[in-house]
Enzyme design. Sequence first.
Site, mmCIF file in Angstrom:
data_model
loop_
_atom_site.group_PDB
_atom_site.id
_atom_site.type_symbol
_atom_site.label_atom_id
_atom_site.label_comp_id
_atom_site.label_asym_id
_atom_site.label_seq_id
_atom_site.Cartn_x
_atom_site.Cartn_y
_atom_site.Cartn_z
ATOM 1 N N TYR A 1 0.854 -1.201 0.000
ATOM 2 C CA TYR A 1 0.000 0.000 0.000
ATOM 3 C C TYR A 1 0.878 1.235 0.000
ATOM 4 O O TYR A 1 1.825 1.329 0.780
ATOM 5 C CB TYR A 1 -0.910 0.023 1.237
ATOM 6 C CG TYR A 1 -2.345 -0.194 0.846
ATOM 7 C CD1 TYR A 1 -2.995 0.711 0.012
ATOM 8 C CD2 TYR A 1 -3.042 -1.327 1.274
ATOM 9 C CE1 TYR A 1 -4.302 0.504 -0.379
ATOM 10 C CE2 TYR A 1 -4.355 -1.541 0.878
ATOM 11 C CZ TYR A 1 -4.978 -0.620 0.050
ATOM 12 O OH TYR A 1 -6.267 -0.831 -0.347
ATOM 13 N N GLU B 1 -0.455 4.806 -0.568
ATOM 14 C CA GLU B 1 -1.279 6.001 -0.841
ATOM 15 C C GLU B 1 -0.427 7.255 -0.711
ATOM 16 O O GLU B 1 0.344 7.402 0.240
ATOM 17 C CB GLU B 1 -2.453 6.050 0.128
ATOM 18 C CG GLU B 1 -3.523 5.044 -0.249
ATOM 19 C CD GLU B 1 -4.600 4.910 0.799
ATOM 20 O OE1 GLU B 1 -4.296 5.114 1.983
ATOM 21 O OE2 GLU B 1 -5.743 4.585 0.434
ATOM 22 N N ASP C 1 -6.221 13.737 -25.599
ATOM 23 C CA ASP C 1 -6.390 12.354 -25.150
ATOM 24 C C ASP C 1 -5.713 11.461 -26.187
ATOM 25 O O ASP C 1 -6.274 11.180 -27.240
ATOM 26 C CB ASP C 1 -7.880 12.039 -25.027
ATOM 27 C CG ASP C 1 -8.122 10.604 -24.565
ATOM 28 O OD1 ASP C 1 -7.176 9.790 -24.609
ATOM 29 O OD2 ASP C 1 -9.264 10.290 -24.178
ATOM 30 N N LYS D 1 -2.152 0.265 -25.107
ATOM 31 C CA LYS D 1 -2.556 0.155 -26.508
ATOM 32 C C LYS D 1 -1.288 0.169 -27.373
ATOM 33 O O LYS D 1 -0.481 -0.737 -27.258
ATOM 34 C CB LYS D 1 -3.542 1.280 -26.861
ATOM 35 C CG LYS D 1 -4.852 1.187 -26.050
ATOM 36 C CD LYS D 1 -5.869 2.204 -26.493
ATOM 37 C CE LYS D 1 -7.211 2.026 -25.809
ATOM 38 N NZ LYS D 1 -7.363 2.791 -24.555
ATOM 39 N N ARG E 1 -1.914 -2.714 -18.520
ATOM 40 C CA ARG E 1 -3.167 -1.955 -18.541
ATOM 41 C C ARG E 1 -3.052 -0.810 -17.534
ATOM 42 O O ARG E 1 -2.625 -1.002 -16.404
ATOM 43 C CB ARG E 1 -4.337 -2.840 -18.144
ATOM 44 C CG ARG E 1 -4.542 -4.012 -19.072
ATOM 45 C CD ARG E 1 -5.925 -4.590 -18.902
ATOM 46 N NE ARG E 1 -6.881 -3.719 -19.540
ATOM 47 C CZ ARG E 1 -7.173 -3.760 -20.850
ATOM 48 N NH1 ARG E 1 -6.557 -4.621 -21.644
ATOM 49 N NH2 ARG E 1 -8.059 -2.951 -21.369
#
Length: 429
Positions: A56, A58, A209, A238, A244
């Site tokens: 973790y 954060e 984008d 992509k 991903r």
Amino acid sequence: MTSSPLDRWITNDDEVTALLAREWDRQTSTLQLIASENFASPAVMAATGSILTNKYSEGYPGRRYYGGNQVVDEIEELARHRLRSLFGADHANVQPHSGANANVAVYQALLNPGDTVLAMRLDHGGHLTHGSPASITSKIWNFVSYGVTPRSDDPAVPGEVIDFDNVRDLAHAHRPKLIIAGATAYARRIDPAPFREIADEVGALLMFDSAHVAGLIAGGSHPNPVPYADVVTFTTHKTLRGPRGGAILSREEFAKKIDSAVFPGQQGGPLEHAIAAKAVAFKEASLPSFSKYTDQIVANSRAFGAALTSEGFRMVSGGTENHMVLLDLREFDAELTGKEAQEVLDRAGITTNRNQIPDDPRSPFITSGLRVGTAAETTAGLGEQEFATVAALMARALRHRADDGAIDQVHRDVATLCRDFNPYANFLI
Ligand code: DSN
């Protein structure tokens, strides 16, 4: 069935192992033509499957809410540094879990609820997060949509390309706070310069984008929007061929607002295993071999489009300049819908997606179009000649779609082609 090198990690779960083996078989024995997919390198997959999934973290490097992040800080800093260098940007945020998260975080950072945004229509090639009625974005912000020019059958007059007169008129009429360039089903190169010009005329911010074309930009095959845009968002899986995920580049003046919008604004703990894999992908994308790869993607699309045209398909906009070809199926067969074409091709071992085309009379679920892309199979080693063969296989399957024997024969021919082009045997890295 071919065994996967990943099997060894999951041998204590027979059901998942069997499913992964089947998916491995599907990916390596059929053709992957979804324009938003690719084959990540073994190094990217190793980082994605690493022990970093346990941590973790954060916050951001040097400013975490939990202890034990000394190594994680170095990993995330490395990813940010590599990404800034790759695109020449002031600031990088590598935490977005996806392109959608990245886009919404930018809106949250730069806009107030109700502010006006000018973006591309979904049915003309834009993205759900560019204000589709189905997306939360349209409920929080006021989206106005531009589109493409009408279809033209005169080769001297380009049709179905971004209508910059429409962009300019809408920008002057609605005075948006943000203009978005970038698309998800558009086969032409998107020049950032006219968008900057229009944004400056009306005092708007500009977001590019680049989800689909980030790899083409990194490889130098497409223009870099960073010098023009205030913010650039993209996905990493992509054409960029990473894990991903999403990422955001921005000018320094927006850095703090964007970081706060990603965490704690949108997300909790970052996926540091994915961030390590992004770092690996950014390094791979900086190598000369990656530029060769992205040039080949574009050359393959051109050859694929030309071969599909000679089989009787119509390319929307009359051509392609990136990794995708958007087909209007009606010229090939007026009865053939995108849905049926996708299903027939699935049976023939060719994976594609149905897609709306500009002014499509059919619904988004049925469609008159089919979107195909060359990024994944270029990674697997297919060249222009093989893409011409793929076009012929597609046409054969669709022409003889009522004949199961013909479809099975195409499937066998696809499997034969794929035997020579294993995506994991062609990496030079
Ligand atoms: N719309 C997805 C695609 O282009 O496939 C990406 O979000």
